[in-house]
Write a protein that holds these residues in place. Sequence first.
Motif, PDB file in Angstrom:
ATOM      1  N   ASP A 320      -2.218 -37.340 -50.207  1.00  0.00           N
ATOM      2  CA  ASP A 320      -2.550 -38.630 -50.831  1.00  0.00           C
ATOM      3  C   ASP A 320      -1.460 -39.648 -50.504  1.00  0.00           C
ATOM      4  OD1 ASP A 320      -4.862 -37.705 -52.207  1.00  0.00           O
ATOM      5  OD2 ASP A 320      -3.567 -36.759 -53.693  1.00  0.00           O
ATOM      6  N   TYR A 321      -0.208 -39.223 -50.719  1.00  0.00           N
ATOM      7  CA  TYR A 321       0.929 -40.113 -50.475  1.00  0.00           C
ATOM      8  C   TYR A 321       2.037 -39.388 -49.731  1.00  0.00           C
ATOM      9  CZ  TYR A 321      -0.812 -42.916 -54.458  1.00  0.00           C
ATOM     10  OH  TYR A 321      -1.565 -43.648 -55.321  1.00  0.00           O
ATOM     11  N   ILE A 322       2.758 -40.145 -48.920  1.00  0.00           N
ATOM     12  CA  ILE A 322       4.058 -39.690 -48.424  1.00  0.00           C
ATOM     13  C   ILE A 322       5.072 -40.637 -49.060  1.00  0.00           C
ATOM     14  CG2 ILE A 322       5.550 -39.441 -46.400  1.00  0.00           C
ATOM     15  CD1 ILE A 322       3.045 -38.634 -44.813  1.00  0.00           C
ATOM     16  N   ILE A 323       5.977 -40.075 -49.843  1.00  0.00           N
ATOM     17  CA  ILE A 323       6.889 -40.896 -50.651  1.00  0.00           C
ATOM     18  C   ILE A 323       8.298 -40.840 -50.059  1.00  0.00           C
ATOM     19  CG2 ILE A 323       7.896 -41.204 -52.949  1.00  0.00           C
ATOM     20  CD1 ILE A 323       5.371 -39.757 -54.057  1.00  0.00           C
ATOM     21  N   ILE A 324       8.850 -42.000 -49.757  1.00  0.00           N
ATOM     22  CA  ILE A 324      10.220 -42.045 -49.232  1.00  0.00           C
ATOM     23  C   ILE A 324      11.191 -42.038 -50.407  1.00  0.00           C
ATOM     24  CG2 ILE A 324      11.914 -43.408 -47.934  1.00  0.00           C
ATOM     25  CD1 ILE A 324       9.626 -44.413 -46.199  1.00  0.00           C
ATOM     26  N   GLY A 325      12.042 -41.010 -50.446  1.00  0.00           N
ATOM     27  CA  GLY A 325      13.016 -40.880 -51.528  1.00  0.00           C
ATOM     28  C   GLY A 325      14.421 -40.713 -50.984  1.00  0.00           C
ATOM     29  N   GLY A 326      15.346 -40.379 -51.865  1.00  0.00           N
ATOM     30  CA  GLY A 326      16.744 -40.227 -51.461  1.00  0.00           C
ATOM     31  C   GLY A 326      17.377 -41.598 -51.240  1.00  0.00           C
ATOM     32  N   GLU A 327      18.514 -41.614 -50.546  1.00  0.00           N
ATOM     33  CA  GLU A 327      19.255 -42.874 -50.359  1.00  0.00           C
ATOM     34  C   GLU A 327      18.416 -43.922 -49.620  1.00  0.00           C
ATOM     35  OE1 GLU A 327      23.144 -42.312 -48.641  1.00  0.00           O
ATOM     36  OE2 GLU A 327      23.439 -44.482 -48.420  1.00  0.00           O
ATOM     37  N   MET A 328      17.564 -43.462 -48.688  1.00  0.00           N
ATOM     38  CA  MET A 328      16.776 -44.430 -47.914  1.00  0.00           C
ATOM     39  C   MET A 328      15.796 -45.198 -48.794  1.00  0.00           C
ATOM     40  SD  MET A 328      16.640 -45.845 -45.038  1.00  0.00           S
ATOM     41  CE  MET A 328      17.833 -44.834 -44.163  1.00  0.00           C
ATOM     42  N   SER A 329      15.475 -44.664 -49.986  1.00  0.00           N
ATOM     43  CA  SER A 329      14.549 -45.382 -50.881  1.00  0.00           C
ATOM     44  C   SER A 329      15.158 -46.703 -51.355  1.00  0.00           C
ATOM     45  CB  SER A 329      14.176 -44.512 -52.088  1.00  0.00           C
ATOM     46  OG  SER A 329      15.305 -44.291 -52.909  1.00  0.00           O
ATOM     47  N   LEU A 330      16.486 -46.848 -51.236  1.00  0.00           N
ATOM     48  CA  LEU A 330      17.130 -48.106 -51.638  1.00  0.00           C
ATOM     49  C   LEU A 330      16.831 -49.233 -50.651  1.00  0.00           C
ATOM     50  CD1 LEU A 330      20.681 -46.750 -52.613  1.00  0.00           C
ATOM     51  CD2 LEU A 330      18.737 -47.185 -54.123  1.00  0.00           C
ATOM     52  N   TYR A 331      16.503 -48.866 -49.399  1.00  0.00           N
ATOM     53  CA  TYR A 331      16.315 -49.882 -48.350  1.00  0.00           C
ATOM     54  C   TYR A 331      14.876 -49.951 -47.831  1.00  0.00           C
ATOM     55  CZ  TYR A 331      21.283 -48.727 -48.278  1.00  0.00           C
ATOM     56  OH  TYR A 331      22.569 -48.467 -48.646  1.00  0.00           O
ATOM     57  N   ALA A 332      14.073 -48.933 -48.138  1.00  0.00           N
ATOM     58  CA  ALA A 332      12.774 -48.786 -47.461  1.00  0.00           C
ATOM     59  C   ALA A 332      11.827 -49.962 -47.711  1.00  0.00           C
ATOM     60  CB  ALA A 332      12.120 -47.467 -47.876  1.00  0.00           C
ATOM     61  N   HIS A 333      12.014 -50.691 -48.840  1.00  0.00           N
ATOM     62  CA  HIS A 333      11.128 -51.841 -49.092  1.00  0.00           C
ATOM     63  C   HIS A 333      11.290 -52.907 -48.004  1.00  0.00           C
ATOM     64  CE1 HIS A 333      14.983 -52.937 -50.886  1.00  0.00           C
ATOM     65  NE2 HIS A 333      14.635 -54.202 -50.746  1.00  0.00           N
ATOM     66  N   LEU A 334      12.450 -52.900 -47.331  1.00  0.00           N
ATOM     67  CA  LEU A 334      12.702 -53.917 -46.304  1.00  0.00           C
ATOM     68  C   LEU A 334      11.881 -53.680 -45.039  1.00  0.00           C
ATOM     69  CD1 LEU A 334      16.585 -54.160 -46.663  1.00  0.00           C
ATOM     70  CD2 LEU A 334      14.888 -55.806 -47.484  1.00  0.00           C
ATOM     71  N   PHE A 335      11.470 -52.419 -44.823  1.00  0.00           N
ATOM     72  CA  PHE A 335      10.716 -52.148 -43.590  1.00  0.00           C
ATOM     73  C   PHE A 335       9.388 -51.430 -43.855  1.00  0.00           C
ATOM     74  CE2 PHE A 335      13.885 -48.668 -43.983  1.00  0.00           C
ATOM     75  CZ  PHE A 335      13.036 -47.572 -44.035  1.00  0.00           C
ATOM     76  N   ILE A 350      -7.407 -41.359 -34.870  1.00  0.00           N
ATOM     77  CA  ILE A 350      -7.652 -40.021 -35.437  1.00  0.00           C
ATOM     78  C   ILE A 350      -8.069 -40.070 -36.899  1.00  0.00           C
ATOM     79  CG2 ILE A 350      -6.614 -37.729 -35.804  1.00  0.00           C
ATOM     80  CD1 ILE A 350      -4.483 -38.831 -33.663  1.00  0.00           C
ATOM     81  N   HIS A 351      -7.354 -40.887 -37.685  1.00  0.00           N
ATOM     82  CA  HIS A 351      -7.552 -40.897 -39.133  1.00  0.00           C
ATOM     83  C   HIS A 351      -8.144 -42.217 -39.600  1.00  0.00           C
ATOM     84  CE1 HIS A 351      -5.979 -37.494 -41.398  1.00  0.00           C
ATOM     85  NE2 HIS A 351      -5.187 -37.266 -40.377  1.00  0.00           N
ATOM     86  N   PRO A 352      -8.993 -42.179 -40.640  1.00  0.00           N
ATOM     87  CA  PRO A 352      -9.407 -43.446 -41.242  1.00  0.00           C
ATOM     88  C   PRO A 352      -8.182 -44.145 -41.832  1.00  0.00           C
ATOM     89  CG  PRO A 352     -10.183 -41.563 -42.537  1.00  0.00           C
ATOM     90  CD  PRO A 352      -9.551 -41.011 -41.303  1.00  0.00           C
ATOM     91  N   LEU A 353      -8.175 -45.468 -41.833  1.00  0.00           N
ATOM     92  CA  LEU A 353      -6.999 -46.203 -42.299  1.00  0.00           C
ATOM     93  C   LEU A 353      -6.800 -46.027 -43.799  1.00  0.00           C
ATOM     94  CD1 LEU A 353      -7.214 -49.547 -40.314  1.00  0.00           C
ATOM     95  CD2 LEU A 353      -5.801 -47.540 -39.867  1.00  0.00           C
ATOM     96  N   ARG A 354      -5.600 -45.643 -44.170  1.00  0.00           N
ATOM     97  CA  ARG A 354      -5.247 -45.508 -45.589  1.00  0.00           C
ATOM     98  C   ARG A 354      -3.794 -45.914 -45.753  1.00  0.00           C
ATOM     99  NH1 ARG A 354      -4.549 -41.014 -48.387  1.00  0.00           N
ATOM    100  NH2 ARG A 354      -4.670 -39.497 -46.703  1.00  0.00           N
ATOM    101  N   HIS A 355      -3.480 -46.492 -46.908  1.00  0.00           N
ATOM    102  CA  HIS A 355      -2.077 -46.828 -47.169  1.00  0.00           C
ATOM    103  C   HIS A 355      -1.429 -45.640 -47.869  1.00  0.00           C
ATOM    104  CE1 HIS A 355      -2.219 -50.962 -45.841  1.00  0.00           C
ATOM    105  NE2 HIS A 355      -3.439 -51.008 -46.352  1.00  0.00           N
ATOM    106  N   ILE A 356      -0.810 -44.795 -47.104  1.00  0.00           N
ATOM    107  CA  ILE A 356      -0.276 -43.551 -47.674  1.00  0.00           C
ATOM    108  C   ILE A 356       1.211 -43.647 -47.998  1.00  0.00           C
ATOM    109  CG2 ILE A 356      -1.911 -41.929 -46.637  1.00  0.00           C
ATOM    110  CD1 ILE A 356       0.724 -41.577 -44.656  1.00  0.00           C
ATOM    111  N   LEU A 357       1.877 -44.669 -47.480  1.00  0.00           N
ATOM    112  CA  LEU A 357       3.330 -44.746 -47.672  1.00  0.00           C
ATOM    113  C   LEU A 357       3.686 -45.309 -49.032  1.00  0.00           C
ATOM    114  CD1 LEU A 357       5.229 -46.196 -44.608  1.00  0.00           C
ATOM    115  CD2 LEU A 357       5.457 -43.950 -45.642  1.00  0.00           C
ATOM    116  N   ARG A 358       4.608 -44.657 -49.714  1.00  0.00           N
ATOM    117  CA  ARG A 358       5.124 -45.158 -50.981  1.00  0.00           C
ATOM    118  C   ARG A 358       6.645 -45.019 -50.968  1.00  0.00           C
ATOM    119  NH1 ARG A 358       0.549 -46.225 -51.028  1.00  0.00           N
ATOM    120  NH2 ARG A 358      -1.018 -46.127 -52.672  1.00  0.00           N
ATOM    121  N   ILE A 359       7.292 -45.816 -51.799  1.00  0.00           N
ATOM    122  CA  ILE A 359       8.743 -45.682 -51.958  1.00  0.00           C
ATOM    123  C   ILE A 359       9.001 -45.181 -53.371  1.00  0.00           C
ATOM    124  CG2 ILE A 359      10.954 -46.892 -51.936  1.00  0.00           C
ATOM    125  CD1 ILE A 359       9.510 -48.989 -50.122  1.00  0.00           C
TER     126      ILE A 359
END
Length: 387
Positions: A320-335, A350-359
Amino acid sequence: MIVLQDLSQKLIKNSNQRRILSLVRQAKKTTKAEIAKCLKLSIPTVTSNITLLEEAGFLRQSEGADSTGGRPPAVIEFLGDSYYSVGTEIKWESTDIIITDLNYCCVARQELAVGLKAGMGSVIQAMEDWLERSIAALQLPAEKILGVGFSLHGIVDEESLCIKFPFADRWFDFSRYKNRLKWPVFLENEANLGAKAELEIGLAAREAHDIVFLSINQGVGAGVVISDHLYKGRSSGAGEFGHTVVQNQGRRCRCGMLGCWEAYVSVPALEESYPGGRRPAAEIFESYERGEAAAVRHVDEYIHFLGLGIRNIMLILDPDYIIIGGEMSLYAHLFQDKLSSVLQESLRPIHPLRHILRISGLKQEASLLGAAMLPLESVFNLNNRIL
Ligand SMILES: [Zn+2]
């Protein structure tokens, strides 16, 4: 020393009590009739178990109000501050420690200046000293603490209490330390705990059942949740995506291989590969935000490699989601937007478009809170959630 082993087992005698307690905790306030209906239990069964849970201190019953003028049903209320839990994340140079109540609210937190570098014995001693001082200051009786959960950077066998620290030849036997503290101890890998925390109280709570929590710090690990269960694999080593190869004959990784994903997307990888010499991540992202050309090029390359690995995870697991955590979660909103576009473009055929990325909304606290959840799992019927 008396070790308060299996405290929750003594407090909560059977699975009906766990189910009732879990339900009341979610609802905050409810009635016996509602509990009986939800859990398909008889009123006498609910009544006897509520009495025992009230005696153990988890719940309170009080007179409710009834606008119809009849006898009002008693209101059953969850007492979030009736017991506490301790979570700790042991890192190389330091150790984070937290005391939470049953709603995972922080009542005390500290970063101890002792980490694994000083040896496990020193870490446990520093924890013990801080806990003694803190529970005295908070006036908490020791028996109100249900246990201590440990978040560790390495592969963790939670049953034998053995840890395989990164690149160590042998398993580390933690069981010899387990009686150093007064309370039952629980261990888990830090990325797995980040995933647990996201599932229980983070952005995936009640929304997602399949998630991958990416812990991007000094190394890169992942916690994989499938149908609400942590997937650990045969040797507890599932989710080591950091050591999958993304570049043939690429950069040398700490594991000795060439071209591992971690060698491109860990925080040190970002910092050390900066053109002209090492630059701290915070500075790189400040320059990136200002649109400085060198920083933009560098972060774009970082996004390219981050996208390659996330694409691989997406193709293998389709969560459902791939969640960016750890120290990089402090900057991930920028990119995040740019990374999402790169991903969607590469997955489009290959895949239907879905917004799977979360911070991660829990940021760097996810793993620590996950550790504090470990002692509460048996109390709140959250156990057996490992595939
Ligand atoms: Zn590697």
